[in-house]
Design a protein around this motif. Structure first.
Motif, short mmCIF file in Angstrom:
data_model
loop_
_atom_site.label_atom_id
_atom_site.label_comp_id
_atom_site.label_asym_id
_atom_site.label_seq_id
_atom_site.Cartn_x
_atom_site.Cartn_y
_atom_site.Cartn_z
N GLY A 223 0.81 -1.22 0.00
CA GLY A 223 0.00 0.00 0.00
C GLY A 223 0.84 1.26 0.00
O GLY A 223 0.59 2.19 -0.77
N ARG A 224 1.84 1.30 0.85
CA ARG A 224 2.72 2.48 0.89
C ARG A 224 3.49 2.63 -0.42
O ARG A 224 3.69 3.73 -0.92
N ARG A 225 3.93 1.51 -0.97
CA ARG A 225 4.69 1.58 -2.23
C ARG A 225 3.80 2.06 -3.38
O ARG A 225 4.25 2.82 -4.24
N VAL A 226 2.53 1.63 -3.39
CA VAL A 226 1.60 2.11 -4.43
C VAL A 226 1.39 3.62 -4.27
O VAL A 226 1.42 4.36 -5.26
N VAL A 227 1.18 4.08 -3.05
CA VAL A 227 0.99 5.52 -2.83
C VAL A 227 2.22 6.28 -3.32
O VAL A 227 2.09 7.27 -4.05
N VAL B 135 -2.78 -2.33 -5.25
CA VAL B 135 -2.14 -2.99 -4.11
C VAL B 135 -2.20 -4.51 -4.28
O VAL B 135 -1.20 -5.20 -4.03
N MET B 136 -3.35 -5.02 -4.71
CA MET B 136 -3.45 -6.47 -4.95
C MET B 136 -2.45 -6.92 -6.00
O MET B 136 -1.78 -7.93 -5.82
N ASP B 137 -2.36 -6.18 -7.10
CA ASP B 137 -1.41 -6.54 -8.16
C ASP B 137 0.03 -6.56 -7.62
O ASP B 137 0.78 -7.49 -7.91
N MET B 138 0.38 -5.55 -6.85
CA MET B 138 1.74 -5.49 -6.31
C MET B 138 1.97 -6.61 -5.30
O MET B 138 3.04 -7.25 -5.31
N ALA B 139 0.99 -6.88 -4.46
CA ALA B 139 1.12 -7.95 -3.45
C ALA B 139 1.24 -9.32 -4.13
O ALA B 139 2.01 -10.17 -3.68
N LEU B 140 0.50 -9.53 -5.20
CA LEU B 140 0.62 -10.79 -5.95
C LEU B 140 2.01 -10.93 -6.58
O LEU B 140 2.60 -12.00 -6.55
N ASP C 123 0.54 10.61 8.16
CA ASP C 123 1.61 11.21 7.38
C ASP C 123 1.13 11.36 5.94
O ASP C 123 -0.05 11.15 5.66
N ALA C 124 2.03 11.70 5.05
CA ALA C 124 1.64 11.95 3.66
C ALA C 124 1.05 10.72 3.00
O ALA C 124 0.23 10.82 2.08
N GLU C 125 1.45 9.54 3.44
CA GLU C 125 0.96 8.30 2.84
C GLU C 125 -0.16 7.66 3.65
O GLU C 125 -0.88 6.82 3.14
N ARG C 126 -0.27 8.01 4.91
CA ARG C 126 -1.33 7.48 5.78
C ARG C 126 -2.18 8.67 6.23
O ARG C 126 -1.93 9.28 7.26
#
Length: 178
Positions: free
Chosen positions: A34-38, A61-66, A128-131
């Motif tokens: 999630g953080r990496r996608v943001v 996020v699903m694509d990246m996690a897969l 923060d900026a991502e959360r």
């Protein structure tokens, strides 16, 4: 995979700090998708951000996690610790859209039966900026995950609210017992 360990739970509960400690101890770590996608979307001026397009964000996020899961499959000899994973994203997407994605993902991407959840820890929670979401949204997500993992056959252990070294020791001791 029996050596793939999920660390999930409440946002702002100390997952990333724990994963950094495990990495310092020589373990393989997969950072939170999630953080990496943001970060990627902000860098590329994309729209798949949770505050702009939550469904698009969760799909990314699903694509990246897969992709993380598939690339980690090559590592079969040591623990691989995931800061969240595909199940978290699939559960959120299914809850939001009603699309039946969780069962299929949970079947094709198995993790170690022991899952570790960080409980809510308001004293360390920071936006923060991502959360950008608040503590209430983090609590709702945590409550959902407390039900999701056991329903999929995982055994859940709550990580203690202690210093990071003690948390890492607790996690590794629990894995050694299983």
């Amino acid at each position: 995979m029996d050596n793939f360990v999920i660390i999930s739970g409440c946002s702002g509960g100390g997952k990333s700090t724990l994963l950094a400690q495990l990495k310092r101890r020589g373990h393989a770590v997969i950072e939170e998708p999630g953080r990496r996608v943001v970060q990627q979307q902000v860098r590329d001026q994309g729209q798949a951000l949770p505050w702009l397009d939550l469904v698009g964000f969760l799909r990314s996020v699903m694509d990246m996690a897969l992709a993380d899961y598939r690339s980690a499959v090559q590592n079969t000899t040591q623990w691989v610790f995931f800061d969240r994973g595909v199940i978290d994203a699939a559960a959120a997407l299914e809850r939001l859209t009603g699309e039946p994605v969780l069962a299929a993902v949970a079947e094709s991407c198995r993790y170690h039966r022991q899952v570790f959840l960080t409980p809510p820890w308001p004293e360390i929670y920071v936006q923060d900026a991502e959360r950008r979401h608040g503590m209430q949204a983090a609590l709702e997500e945590y409550e959902q995950l407390q039900g999701v993992y056991p329903a999929l056959g995982y055994q859940v252990s709550l990580l203690p609210r202690t210093a990071v070294d003690e948390r890492a020791d607790f996690l590794l001791e629990r894995l050694a017992e299983n």
